[in-house]
Design an enzyme around this catalytic site. Structure first.
Site, PDB file in Angstrom:
ATOM      1  N   GLU A 104     -39.178   1.539 -83.391  1.00 48.71           N
ATOM      2  CA  GLU A 104     -38.194   1.010 -84.335  1.00 48.71           C
ATOM      3  C   GLU A 104     -37.925   2.144 -85.308  1.00 48.71           C
ATOM      4  O   GLU A 104     -38.802   2.511 -86.102  1.00 48.71           O
ATOM      5  CB  GLU A 104     -38.751  -0.232 -85.038  1.00 48.71           C
ATOM      6  CG  GLU A 104     -38.948  -1.385 -84.055  1.00 48.71           C
ATOM      7  CD  GLU A 104     -39.539  -2.646 -84.666  1.00 48.71           C
ATOM      8  OE1 GLU A 104     -39.822  -2.655 -85.875  1.00 48.71           O
ATOM      9  OE2 GLU A 104     -39.720  -3.605 -83.917  1.00 48.71           O
ATOM     10  N   CYS A 125     -35.239  -0.640 -93.331  1.00 50.68           N
ATOM     11  CA  CYS A 125     -34.466   0.007 -92.259  1.00 50.68           C
ATOM     12  C   CYS A 125     -33.146  -0.728 -92.033  1.00 50.68           C
ATOM     13  O   CYS A 125     -32.188  -0.144 -91.543  1.00 50.68           O
ATOM     14  CB  CYS A 125     -35.280   0.023 -90.988  1.00 50.68           C
ATOM     15  SG  CYS A 125     -35.879  -1.611 -90.542  1.00 50.68           S
ATOM     16  N   LYS A 170     -52.615   3.369 -87.730  1.00 51.05           N
ATOM     17  CA  LYS A 170     -52.538   4.496 -88.668  1.00 51.05           C
ATOM     18  C   LYS A 170     -51.449   4.137 -89.668  1.00 51.05           C
ATOM     19  O   LYS A 170     -50.265   4.278 -89.401  1.00 51.05           O
ATOM     20  CB  LYS A 170     -52.169   5.773 -87.908  1.00 51.05           C
ATOM     21  CG  LYS A 170     -52.683   7.048 -88.541  1.00 51.05           C
ATOM     22  CD  LYS A 170     -52.155   7.340 -89.921  1.00 51.05           C
ATOM     23  CE  LYS A 170     -50.774   7.963 -89.895  1.00 51.05           C
ATOM     24  NZ  LYS A 170     -50.193   8.085 -91.258  1.00 51.05           N
ATOM     25  N   GLU A 229     -29.055   8.880 -92.996  1.00 46.39           N
ATOM     26  CA  GLU A 229     -29.856   7.820 -93.611  1.00 46.39           C
ATOM     27  C   GLU A 229     -30.485   8.348 -94.910  1.00 46.39           C
ATOM     28  O   GLU A 229     -31.165   9.369 -94.909  1.00 46.39           O
ATOM     29  CB  GLU A 229     -30.978   7.386 -92.659  1.00 46.39           C
ATOM     30  CG  GLU A 229     -31.827   6.279 -93.242  1.00 46.39           C
ATOM     31  CD  GLU A 229     -32.998   5.887 -92.328  1.00 46.39           C
ATOM     32  OE1 GLU A 229     -33.719   6.777 -91.876  1.00 46.39           O
ATOM     33  OE2 GLU A 229     -33.159   4.679 -92.100  1.00 46.39           O
TER      34      GLU A 229
HETATM   35  P1  NDP Z   1     -42.121   8.538 -91.044  1.00 44.99           P
HETATM   36  O1  NDP Z   1     -41.547   8.714 -89.677  1.00 44.99           O
HETATM   37  O2  NDP Z   1     -42.159   9.714 -91.935  1.00 44.99           O
HETATM   38  O3  NDP Z   1     -43.635   8.048 -90.955  1.00 44.99           O
HETATM   39  C1  NDP Z   1     -43.994   6.875 -90.275  1.00 44.99           C
HETATM   40  C2  NDP Z   1     -45.451   6.975 -89.852  1.00 44.99           C
HETATM   41  O4  NDP Z   1     -45.604   8.007 -88.884  1.00 44.99           O
HETATM   42  C3  NDP Z   1     -46.382   7.319 -91.010  1.00 44.99           C
HETATM   43  O5  NDP Z   1     -47.601   6.633 -90.822  1.00 44.99           O
HETATM   44  C4  NDP Z   1     -46.551   8.812 -90.835  1.00 44.99           C
HETATM   45  O6  NDP Z   1     -47.708   9.303 -91.446  1.00 44.99           O
HETATM   46  C5  NDP Z   1     -46.622   8.922 -89.319  1.00 44.99           C
HETATM   47  N1  NDP Z   1     -46.295  10.224 -88.760  1.00 44.99           N
HETATM   48  C6  NDP Z   1     -45.508  11.197 -89.287  1.00 44.99           C
HETATM   49  N2  NDP Z   1     -45.423  12.249 -88.413  1.00 44.99           N
HETATM   50  C7  NDP Z   1     -46.168  11.916 -87.332  1.00 44.99           C
HETATM   51  C8  NDP Z   1     -46.471  12.581 -86.094  1.00 44.99           C
HETATM   52  N3  NDP Z   1     -45.984  13.780 -85.793  1.00 44.99           N
HETATM   53  N4  NDP Z   1     -47.268  11.941 -85.207  1.00 44.99           N
HETATM   54  C9  NDP Z   1     -47.760  10.718 -85.482  1.00 44.99           C
HETATM   55  N5  NDP Z   1     -47.518  10.051 -86.623  1.00 44.99           N
HETATM   56  C10 NDP Z   1     -46.722  10.635 -87.537  1.00 44.99           C
HETATM   57  O7  NDP Z   1     -41.355   7.319 -91.683  1.00 44.99           O
HETATM   58  P2  NDP Z   1     -41.492   6.762 -93.162  1.00 44.99           P
HETATM   59  O8  NDP Z   1     -42.891   6.324 -93.393  1.00 44.99           O
HETATM   60  O9  NDP Z   1     -40.894   7.774 -94.060  1.00 44.99           O
HETATM   61  O10 NDP Z   1     -40.590   5.441 -93.117  1.00 44.99           O
HETATM   62  C11 NDP Z   1     -39.219   5.460 -93.347  1.00 44.99           C
HETATM   63  C12 NDP Z   1     -38.463   5.485 -92.032  1.00 44.99           C
HETATM   64  O11 NDP Z   1     -38.826   4.362 -91.247  1.00 44.99           O
HETATM   65  C13 NDP Z   1     -36.965   5.389 -92.199  1.00 44.99           C
HETATM   66  O12 NDP Z   1     -36.324   6.303 -91.356  1.00 44.99           O
HETATM   67  C14 NDP Z   1     -36.640   3.968 -91.738  1.00 44.99           C
HETATM   68  O13 NDP Z   1     -35.356   3.776 -91.277  1.00 44.99           O
HETATM   69  C15 NDP Z   1     -37.652   3.757 -90.696  1.00 44.99           C
HETATM   70  N6  NDP Z   1     -37.895   2.336 -90.470  1.00 44.99           N
HETATM   71  C16 NDP Z   1     -37.381   1.730 -89.356  1.00 44.99           C
HETATM   72  C17 NDP Z   1     -37.521   0.367 -89.145  1.00 44.99           C
HETATM   73  C18 NDP Z   1     -36.963  -0.292 -87.931  1.00 44.99           C
HETATM   74  O14 NDP Z   1     -37.334  -1.434 -87.673  1.00 44.99           O
HETATM   75  N7  NDP Z   1     -36.102   0.346 -87.162  1.00 44.99           N
HETATM   76  C19 NDP Z   1     -38.216  -0.469 -90.123  1.00 44.99           C
HETATM   77  C20 NDP Z   1     -38.713   0.262 -91.260  1.00 44.99           C
HETATM   78  C21 NDP Z   1     -38.559   1.619 -91.413  1.00 44.99           C
HETATM   79  P3  NDP Z   1     -47.652   9.792 -92.981  1.00 44.99           P
HETATM   80  O15 NDP Z   1     -46.695   8.920 -93.722  1.00 44.99           O
HETATM   81  O16 NDP Z   1     -49.011   9.607 -93.472  1.00 44.99           O
HETATM   82  O17 NDP Z   1     -47.204  11.214 -92.930  1.00 44.99           O
END
Ligand code: NDP
Length: 488
Positions: free
Chosen positions: A257, A291, A181, A392
């Protein structure tokens, strides 16, 4: 970057609009143009993808030898490389990132992620024990690794192909099947990968993509589905908490992550110019949307003023605009919504901090005026509990603070609920090692940032994640071990 492409779900080796009849507009963050319409998956599509993934697991993919699986994944990697420009253009349209970045990191790593795990799977051995019990019974014990099953892969928008294949590569290498997804913001490269999978001879149902959102949509449906055996997720910590609650039903495994508020510690004895170059990348690369980016910078007092001035000069040197211009090295933020969030922090900074540079929106020519651009920004003089220092932000910005003693720097660095990554800059290797062992994070770089060897353990401590992936460490999540005890 206007286009009227349709982005479809990819289930059981075929593209499908799905039964929901709903689409959303995919917007290019460079200029606000609509680049595609994405067809949302509903419960029927998520169910169909899960069924297809189980059939493939119990069928051709499950029966394939590790050697043949590895060969197939090499063909997938080669397929990405053969269509490099297509992947590059798709990633740039979805994210707005400059070609100078995406052509060096996102797309090559997207391909490399399949080869590295194919190599891992070719080379793993088994644990073996000769056993003699106190009463003289003899046995041999060996542990075999089996695939975990159908894996739900939920991805963010910041490095779409790279972070998705970082999960799909090891999952498939270990013999699992996946349902991806992607983020609603960046659906294209995951969809394109379906064609590459078919061309590479990956059996139908092994790789599936469902498009949608989080709560009440495909993301949540996937994490709630009782026949999804484990979930790997990269994204925000709060989303990780929601997914973990769903995964608790049926006691399903998770690998997370999550977010970070990464510190850097810069000692007075560092190689100053190399440190400024490195920190310029650490803070501003990918418009601060990695991240691993640094948002808290601690600098030893004797070089503090010089460092602030030098990083300011870097921040003011970025070139924005045409992503295909080789000189462009800053893109926009992913969306207007994310820009509003980042600008909220900029406004707080403008009110409360000394703004060294930035703090607003740059003037952009023509169509780019409708993009989600922000200025690289540096603050000083904030307290550690100020939201700009504690939370963040995920934008091209940092707070810089001076320190006097090594222990003080470590205490400041550790003063966060996150524990993803840090970098330490010094020419004193003993000092670097002592500090590296004291900062509670998953990844520490010394005199560099984002220098990655994909065999090494990658992941966060505290609220930055659960588990480690990379090289053989990925086997911990993507396989189940079965111990076989044979009495002699
Ligand atoms: P989100 O947590 O908003 O979304 C990540 C994914 O989860 C998207 O596909 C989103 O869908 C989906 N999602 C959101 N809510 C749910 C739910 N309740 N159940 C299942 N899936 C869900 O993160 P972002 O996309 O905004 O990415 C940024 C974040 O990712 C930052 O906090 C960053 O630090 C972190 N990150 C961490 C990394 C690591 O290695 N530790 C690496 C890269 C990023 P949709 O977007 O379609 O709503």
């Amino acid at each position: 970057m206007a286009s009227n492409q349709n982005i479809l779900n990819f289930i059981n080796g075929e593209y499908t609009e799905g039964t929901l009849g709903k689409t959303w507009e995919n917007i290019c963050p460079l200029d606000g143009e609509i680049i595609s319409r994405v067809h949302e998956a509903g419960k029927a599509e998520v169910d169909a993808a899960v069924r297809a993934a189980h059939r493939a697991l119990n069928g051709p993919w499950g029966k394939m030898s590790p050697q043949d699986r590895a060969d197939t994944l090499y063909r997938v990697a080669d397929g990405i490389t053969a269509r490099f420009d297509e992947f590059l253009k798709a990633e740039i349209a979805d994210t707005g990132k400059p070609s100078s970045l995406a052509s060096h990191i996102d797309i090559p790593r997207g391909a490399a992620n399949f080869k590295i795990f194919a190599d891992v799977i070719r080379s793993i051995g088994a644990e073996f024990f000769e056993t003699v019990t106190p009463d003289g019974q003899e046995a041999i014990n060996y542990a075999v690794r089996r695939p975990k099953g159908v894996i739900g892969v939920i991805c963010p928008w910041n490095l779409p192909l790279l972070l998705m294949t970082w999960k799909v590569g090891p999952a498939l290498a270990c013999g699992n099947t996946v349902i991806v997804k992607p983020s609603e913001e960046t659906p294209t490269t995951a969809t394109l990968l379906g064609e590459v999978m078919n061309d590479a001879g990956v059996p139908e149902g092994v790789y599936n993509v469902v498009h949608g959102f989080g709560p009440g949509s495909a993301g949540e449906m996937l994490t709630q589905h009782p026949s999804v055996d484990a979930i790997t997720f990269t994204g925000e910590t709060a989303t990780g908490e929601a997914i973990m609650k769903n995964a608790a039903v049926g006691v399903r495994d998770v690998s997370f992550e999550l977010g970070g508020k990464n510190p850097a510690i810069i000692y007075g004895d560092c190689d100053f110019d190399a440190t400024v170059d490195g920190m310029s990348r650490a803070v501003f690369a990918n418009c601060g949307q990695v991240c691993l980016n640094t948002e808290r910078v601690y600098v030893e007092r004797p070089i503090y003023n010089d460092f602030v001035e030098a990083l300011k000069a870097k921040a003011e040197s970025f070139k924005r605009g045409d992503p295909f211009d080789k000189a462009t090295n800053q893109g926009p933020l992913i969306s207007q919504e994310h820009r509003d969030k980042v600008l909220g922090y900029y406004e707080r900074g403008n009110n409360d901090a000394k703004v060294v540079t930035g703090g607003g929106v740059p003037d952009m020519d023509g169509a780019y005026g409708k993009g989600s651009w922000v200025e690289p920004t540096i603050w000083t003089d904030l307290e550690e509990d100020h939201p700009n220092v504690a939370e963040e932000i995920f934008g091209p910005c940092c707070h810089i603070r001076p320190f006097d003693k090594d222990e003080e720097a470590v205490e400041l660095a550790n003063n966060s609920p996150y524990g993803l990554a840090t970098s330490i800059w010094t020419q004193d290797i003993k000092r670097a090692n002592v500090t590296a062992r004291s900062v509670n994070v998953g990844i520490t770089w010394v005199n560099c940032w984002f220098l990655r060897d994909l065999r090494t353990p990658f992941g966060g401590s505290k609220q930055s994640g659960i588990g480690r992936e990379g090289g053989q460490h990925s086997l911990e999540f993507y396989t189940e071990m079965t111990n076989v005890c044979v009495k002699l």
